[in-house]
Design a protein around this motif. Structure first.
Motif, PDB file in Angstrom:
ATOM      1  N   MET A 103       1.059  -1.128  -0.178  1.00 39.55           N
ATOM      2  CA  MET A 103      -0.145   0.436   0.175  1.00 39.55           C
ATOM      3  C   MET A 103       1.048   1.223  -0.534  1.00 39.55           C
ATOM      4  SD  MET A 103      -3.187   0.856   0.058  1.00 39.55           S
ATOM      5  CE  MET A 103      -4.097   0.169   1.407  1.00 39.55           C
ATOM      6  N   PHE A 104       2.190   1.222   0.566  1.00 38.91           N
ATOM      7  CA  PHE A 104       3.074   2.238   0.851  1.00 38.91           C
ATOM      8  C   PHE A 104       3.243   2.469  -0.755  1.00 38.91           C
ATOM      9  CE2 PHE A 104       7.324   3.706   1.431  1.00 38.91           C
ATOM     10  CZ  PHE A 104       7.011   4.930   1.937  1.00 38.91           C
ATOM     11  N   VAL A 105       3.806   1.592  -1.533  1.00 34.15           N
ATOM     12  CA  VAL A 105       4.377   1.702  -2.191  1.00 34.15           C
ATOM     13  C   VAL A 105       3.434   2.533  -3.675  1.00 34.15           C
ATOM     14  CG1 VAL A 105       5.653   0.826  -4.093  1.00 34.15           C
ATOM     15  CG2 VAL A 105       6.530  -0.223  -1.802  1.00 34.15           C
ATOM     16  N   GLY A 106       2.119   1.890  -3.792  1.00 34.07           N
ATOM     17  CA  GLY A 106       1.245   2.526  -4.230  1.00 34.07           C
ATOM     18  C   GLY A 106       0.689   4.292  -4.057  1.00 34.07           C
ATOM     19  N   VAL A 107       0.662   4.682  -2.706  1.00 35.69           N
ATOM     20  CA  VAL A 107       0.668   5.966  -2.258  1.00 35.69           C
ATOM     21  C   VAL A 107       1.880   6.272  -3.380  1.00 35.69           C
ATOM     22  CG1 VAL A 107       0.674   7.667  -0.221  1.00 35.69           C
ATOM     23  CG2 VAL A 107      -0.619   4.958  -0.470  1.00 35.69           C
ATOM     24  N   LEU A 108       3.001   6.485  -2.352  1.00 36.12           N
ATOM     25  CA  LEU A 108       4.485   7.114  -2.850  1.00 36.12           C
ATOM     26  C   LEU A 108       4.127   6.797  -4.761  1.00 36.12           C
ATOM     27  CD1 LEU A 108       7.438   8.139  -2.446  1.00 36.12           C
ATOM     28  CD2 LEU A 108       8.065   5.641  -2.880  1.00 36.12           C
ATOM     29  N   GLY A 109       4.624   6.271  -5.257  1.00 32.67           N
ATOM     30  CA  GLY A 109       4.203   6.270  -6.396  1.00 32.67           C
ATOM     31  C   GLY A 109       3.046   7.136  -6.814  1.00 32.67           C
ATOM     32  N   HIS A 110       1.864   7.080  -6.415  1.00 36.35           N
ATOM     33  CA  HIS A 110       1.061   7.672  -7.155  1.00 36.35           C
ATOM     34  C   HIS A 110       1.442   9.528  -6.318  1.00 36.35           C
ATOM     35  CE1 HIS A 110      -2.828  10.372  -6.833  1.00 36.35           C
ATOM     36  NE2 HIS A 110      -3.035   9.899  -7.831  1.00 36.35           N
ATOM     37  N   ASP A 111       1.913   9.960  -5.149  1.00 33.40           N
ATOM     38  CA  ASP A 111       2.235  11.681  -4.661  1.00 33.40           C
ATOM     39  C   ASP A 111       3.719  11.676  -6.130  1.00 33.40           C
ATOM     40  OD1 ASP A 111       0.241  11.094  -3.025  1.00 33.40           O
ATOM     41  OD2 ASP A 111       1.506  10.574  -0.624  1.00 33.40           O
ATOM     42  N   LEU A 112       4.222  11.194  -6.251  1.00 32.12           N
ATOM     43  CA  LEU A 112       5.664  11.078  -6.882  1.00 32.12           C
ATOM     44  C   LEU A 112       4.808  12.164  -8.386  1.00 32.12           C
ATOM     45  CD1 LEU A 112       8.233   8.828  -6.014  1.00 32.12           C
ATOM     46  CD2 LEU A 112       7.748  10.272  -5.535  1.00 32.12           C
ATOM     47  N   ARG A 113       3.834  11.871  -8.824  1.00 36.16           N
ATOM     48  CA  ARG A 113       2.785  11.777  -9.798  1.00 36.16           C
ATOM     49  C   ARG A 113       3.080  13.524 -10.425  1.00 36.16           C
ATOM     50  NH1 ARG A 113      -1.210   8.617 -12.695  1.00 36.16           N
ATOM     51  NH2 ARG A 113       0.352   6.433 -13.361  1.00 36.16           N
ATOM     52  N   ASN A 114       2.625  14.512  -9.069  1.00 35.36           N
ATOM     53  CA  ASN A 114       3.005  15.735  -9.439  1.00 35.36           C
ATOM     54  C   ASN A 114       4.163  16.456  -9.517  1.00 35.36           C
ATOM     55  OD1 ASN A 114      -0.212  15.726  -9.595  1.00 35.36           O
ATOM     56  ND2 ASN A 114      -0.356  15.841  -7.292  1.00 35.36           N
ATOM     57  N   PRO A 115       4.913  16.106  -8.546  1.00 30.03           N
ATOM     58  CA  PRO A 115       6.065  16.939  -8.657  1.00 30.03           C
ATOM     59  C   PRO A 115       7.030  16.353  -9.869  1.00 30.03           C
ATOM     60  CG  PRO A 115       6.444  15.312  -6.985  1.00 30.03           C
ATOM     61  CD  PRO A 115       4.957  15.552  -7.643  1.00 30.03           C
ATOM     62  N   LEU A 116       6.723  14.999 -10.778  1.00 35.60           N
ATOM     63  CA  LEU A 116       7.205  14.686 -11.804  1.00 35.60           C
ATOM     64  C   LEU A 116       6.799  15.382 -12.679  1.00 35.60           C
ATOM     65  CD1 LEU A 116       8.770  13.419 -13.720  1.00 35.60           C
ATOM     66  CD2 LEU A 116       7.079  10.833 -13.948  1.00 35.60           C
ATOM     67  N   SER A 117       5.275  15.607 -12.953  1.00 37.23           N
ATOM     68  CA  SER A 117       4.304  16.227 -13.628  1.00 37.23           C
ATOM     69  C   SER A 117       4.917  17.825 -14.184  1.00 37.23           C
ATOM     70  CB  SER A 117       2.960  16.501 -12.895  1.00 37.23           C
ATOM     71  OG  SER A 117       2.009  17.362 -14.966  1.00 37.23           O
ATOM     72  N   ALA A 118       5.524  18.496 -12.708  1.00 38.38           N
ATOM     73  CA  ALA A 118       5.849  19.747 -12.953  1.00 38.38           C
ATOM     74  C   ALA A 118       6.676  20.302 -13.588  1.00 38.38           C
ATOM     75  CB  ALA A 118       5.894  20.356 -11.909  1.00 38.38           C
ATOM     76  N   ILE A 119       7.735  19.151 -13.454  1.00 36.06           N
ATOM     77  CA  ILE A 119       8.909  18.884 -13.960  1.00 36.06           C
ATOM     78  C   ILE A 119       9.453  18.772 -15.700  1.00 36.06           C
ATOM     79  CG2 ILE A 119      11.098  17.484 -14.331  1.00 36.06           C
ATOM     80  CD1 ILE A 119      11.270  16.542 -11.454  1.00 36.06           C
ATOM     81  N   THR A 120       8.601  17.611 -15.646  1.00 34.57           N
ATOM     82  CA  THR A 120       8.105  17.541 -17.176  1.00 34.57           C
ATOM     83  C   THR A 120       7.112  18.340 -18.183  1.00 34.57           C
ATOM     84  OG1 THR A 120       7.182  15.361 -16.730  1.00 34.57           O
ATOM     85  CG2 THR A 120       6.560  16.287 -19.437  1.00 34.57           C
ATOM     86  N   THR A 121       6.324  19.364 -17.151  1.00 32.43           N
ATOM     87  CA  THR A 121       6.036  20.702 -18.148  1.00 32.43           C
ATOM     88  C   THR A 121       6.608  21.659 -18.344  1.00 32.43           C
ATOM     89  OG1 THR A 121       3.945  19.610 -17.293  1.00 32.43           O
ATOM     90  CG2 THR A 121       4.200  22.389 -18.027  1.00 32.43           C
ATOM     91  N   SER A 122       7.529  21.824 -17.127  1.00 28.62           N
ATOM     92  CA  SER A 122       8.886  23.128 -17.479  1.00 28.62           C
ATOM     93  C   SER A 122       9.746  22.874 -18.101  1.00 28.62           C
ATOM     94  CB  SER A 122       8.940  23.775 -15.861  1.00 28.62           C
ATOM     95  OG  SER A 122       7.992  23.653 -14.600  1.00 28.62           O
ATOM     96  N   ALA A 123      10.491  21.290 -17.766  1.00 22.86           N
ATOM     97  CA  ALA A 123      11.182  21.248 -19.391  1.00 22.86           C
ATOM     98  C   ALA A 123      10.809  21.568 -20.856  1.00 22.86           C
ATOM     99  CB  ALA A 123      11.565  20.098 -18.551  1.00 22.86           C
ATOM    100  N   SER A 124       9.434  20.799 -20.817  1.00 21.59           N
ATOM    101  CA  SER A 124       8.920  20.746 -22.219  1.00 21.59           C
ATOM    102  C   SER A 124       9.217  22.152 -22.430  1.00 21.59           C
ATOM    103  CB  SER A 124       7.810  20.217 -22.622  1.00 21.59           C
ATOM    104  OG  SER A 124       7.525  18.569 -21.941  1.00 21.59           O
ATOM    105  N   LEU A 125       8.833  23.710 -21.811  1.00 22.52           N
ATOM    106  CA  LEU A 125       8.389  25.033 -22.094  1.00 22.52           C
ATOM    107  C   LEU A 125       9.867  25.413 -22.243  1.00 22.52           C
ATOM    108  CD1 LEU A 125       6.864  26.833 -22.722  1.00 22.52           C
ATOM    109  CD2 LEU A 125       6.883  27.813 -19.678  1.00 22.52           C
ATOM    110  N   LEU A 126      11.161  24.480 -21.006  1.00 22.12           N
ATOM    111  CA  LEU A 126      12.011  25.129 -21.683  1.00 22.12           C
ATOM    112  C   LEU A 126      12.500  24.671 -23.445  1.00 22.12           C
ATOM    113  CD1 LEU A 126      14.456  26.761 -20.505  1.00 22.12           C
ATOM    114  CD2 LEU A 126      15.366  25.079 -18.733  1.00 22.12           C
ATOM    115  N   LEU A 127      12.771  23.657 -23.840  1.00 24.72           N
ATOM    116  CA  LEU A 127      12.853  23.081 -24.265  1.00 24.72           C
ATOM    117  C   LEU A 127      11.854  24.525 -25.666  1.00 24.72           C
ATOM    118  CD1 LEU A 127      14.566  20.567 -25.868  1.00 24.72           C
ATOM    119  CD2 LEU A 127      12.987  19.636 -25.734  1.00 24.72           C
ATOM    120  N   ARG A 128      11.141  24.230 -25.765  1.00 27.42           N
ATOM    121  CA  ARG A 128      10.533  24.970 -27.119  1.00 27.42           C
ATOM    122  C   ARG A 128      10.607  25.805 -26.956  1.00 27.42           C
ATOM    123  NH1 ARG A 128       3.965  24.486 -25.699  1.00 27.42           N
ATOM    124  NH2 ARG A 128       4.971  23.790 -24.108  1.00 27.42           N
ATOM    125  N   ARG A 129      11.195  26.433 -26.110  1.00 23.68           N
ATOM    126  CA  ARG A 129      11.749  27.769 -26.009  1.00 23.68           C
ATOM    127  C   ARG A 129      13.569  28.732 -25.796  1.00 23.68           C
ATOM    128  NH1 ARG A 129       8.469  32.098 -21.769  1.00 23.68           N
ATOM    129  NH2 ARG A 129       6.216  31.280 -23.240  1.00 23.68           N
TER     130      ARG A 129
END
Length: 72
Positions: free
Chosen positions: A1-27
């Motif tokens: 259960m802990f691993v599942g919660v951890l995996g789910h909670d890592l998605r939000n910061p990873l999404s911020a990293i991916t979005t920011s890096a994509s924007l930076l790459l385009r510019r």
């Protein structure tokens, strides 16, 4: 259960990293910026696949199972 919660909670910061890096790459106007940014995106994509696998593992362990779709 802990691993599942951890995996789910890592998605939000990873999404911020991916979005920011994509924007930076385009510019990016030089290889000095685009090359490391592309590495960040590649690492984030690998991490996203790992998180998906962790969540799949958790679903299997908790008994909710995985949906299978037949393709031809």
């Amino acid at each position: 259960m802990f691993v599942g919660v951890l995996g789910h909670d890592l998605r939000n910061p990873l999404s911020a990293i991916t979005t920011s890096a994509s924007l930076l790459l385009r510019r990016a106007d030089s290889e000095q910026i685009s090359k490391p940014t592309a590495r960040i995106l590649a690492g984030a994509e690998r991490m996203a696949r790992m998180i998906d696998q962790i969540l799949d593992f958790t679903r299997i362990r908790l008994g909710t199972g995985l949906r299978l779709t037949q393709k031809r």
